[in-house]
Design an enzyme around this catalytic site. Sequence first.
Site, PDB file in Angstrom:
ATOM      1  N   CYS A  51       0.823  -1.256   0.033  1.00 15.13           N
ATOM      2  CA  CYS A  51       0.248  -0.139  -0.162  1.00 15.13           C
ATOM      3  C   CYS A  51       0.842   1.368   0.035  1.00 15.13           C
ATOM      4  O   CYS A  51       0.425   2.350  -0.319  1.00 15.13           O
ATOM      5  CB  CYS A  51      -1.040   0.173   1.082  1.00 15.13           C
ATOM      6  SG  CYS A  51      -0.197   0.065   2.930  1.00 15.13           S
ATOM      7  N   HIS A 305      -1.875   0.480   7.715  1.00 11.19           N
ATOM      8  CA  HIS A 305      -2.297   0.429   6.348  1.00 11.19           C
ATOM      9  C   HIS A 305      -2.473   1.758   5.657  1.00 11.19           C
ATOM     10  O   HIS A 305      -2.447   2.770   6.504  1.00 11.19           O
ATOM     11  CB  HIS A 305      -3.632  -0.352   6.294  1.00 11.19           C
ATOM     12  CG  HIS A 305      -4.082  -0.644   4.838  1.00 11.19           C
ATOM     13  ND1 HIS A 305      -3.360  -0.859   3.843  1.00 11.19           N
ATOM     14  CD2 HIS A 305      -5.297  -0.609   4.341  1.00 11.19           C
ATOM     15  CE1 HIS A 305      -4.019  -1.296   2.658  1.00 11.19           C
ATOM     16  NE2 HIS A 305      -5.413  -0.970   2.916  1.00 11.19           N
TER      17      HIS A 305
END
EC number: 3.4.19.12
Length: 463
Positions: A51, A305
Amino acid sequence: MSEVTKELLELVWGTKSSPGLSDTIFCRWTQGFVFSESEGSALEQFEGGPCAVIAPVQAFLLKKLLFSSEKSSWRDCSEDEQKELLCHTLCDILESACDSSGSYCLVSWLRGRTPEEAARISGSPAQSSCQVEHSWRLERSCSWVCFRGVILLVAALAVEELGFERFHALIQKRSFRTVSELKDAVLDQYSMWGNKFGVLLFLYSVLLTKGIENIKNSIEDANEPLIDPVYGHGSQSLINLLLTGHAVSNVWDGDRECSGMQLLGIHEQAAVGFLTLMEALRYCKVGSYLKSPKFPIWIVGSETHLTVFFAKDMALVAPEAPSEQARRVFQTYDPEDNGFIADSLLEDVMKALDLVSDPEYINLMKNKLDPEGLGIILLGPFLQEFFPDQGSSGPESFTVYHYNGLKQSNYNEKVMYVEGTAVVMGFEDPMLQTDDTPIKRCLQTKWPYIELLWTTDRSPSLN
């Protein structure tokens, strides 16, 4: 393996990782830029880790799609449109990373090697964990090499199943002097961006375009790899490099000095912003250059994340009001975010804001802003004195969207944008309060009194 490749791997993965651990984390990063079947302009992420590259690419892709494209429907993209969007986005990020006197680099694999060489390297006894699962397919394919068409299939399978060491033995870089040459090469390499190693190939391209030494000079701890060797997360330096073109380790505005050390921060307004839950938890302070970007698109960081929060209303990123500029300047002299500065710094702050700063006036203001003689100037009274009755600019209500590339984090496990309505007030209204969620706490670092109403049954996940 060339010396450049060794330096690159040390920068990205570090030197302390065992080969087995490197393969484990490496496998989580081996994916291409793949569009979701449920949302034509959204990229999908398969495992945790990449990510740090995928979210910034998604953010810049949305910037181009929403604010530079003439498409009527930004959520529906044909394959040709996806190709054009992705390649232009990758070029934009590479341009941002390139110094004015430098050249552009693209990293690719298997250039100059024959299919037989690729098959032989992949079929050697010391196979990695990435290779074992489908090794029988390679053995079966190798018996077909007498047919010219199947030779290409053998090479493709070999590349798909390379482990950490063998993959990096096959990569090479190409350099380009002009943006035009770069764009042609990125388009020509389109199929490679979507294959199993596309994300890593692009990451390496950005790093070599920026220059390994330039990156090392920007990172606070040069011994810290850009990818965590235990969890596989990208570092803040890596995120900042992709967002701003500079691999600094901090998210505040400008540079700061601490115990004789120069700590580098963000030096200009970013095109795409950054917000983080870590600020809500008081682990850091994001500066205005990232918090108030040129376009209403923000990378949103949780503990583990990165996702993307965005809107289409450019009024959200209107030029900062004088009071907002004053707050930003004041806070550069308050690096610990105490809400006050030493009165000896008042003159510097007023000069930076082009306010009257002759000695007599400064002494007058010190007495007025610090009547008890504590030796400090509070932010609130300072703003009230010089910028009274000025609130933040921007609309009170606007449509917002949230993107999370992980299937398992999406409603019905489909990677799709979640739509909602944001209401921003100048004060807290108990009648409008919605649930306290991680995404709301994160956005409150930008809009303290924001409320969010989503079209789905649950609030979008930051993880």
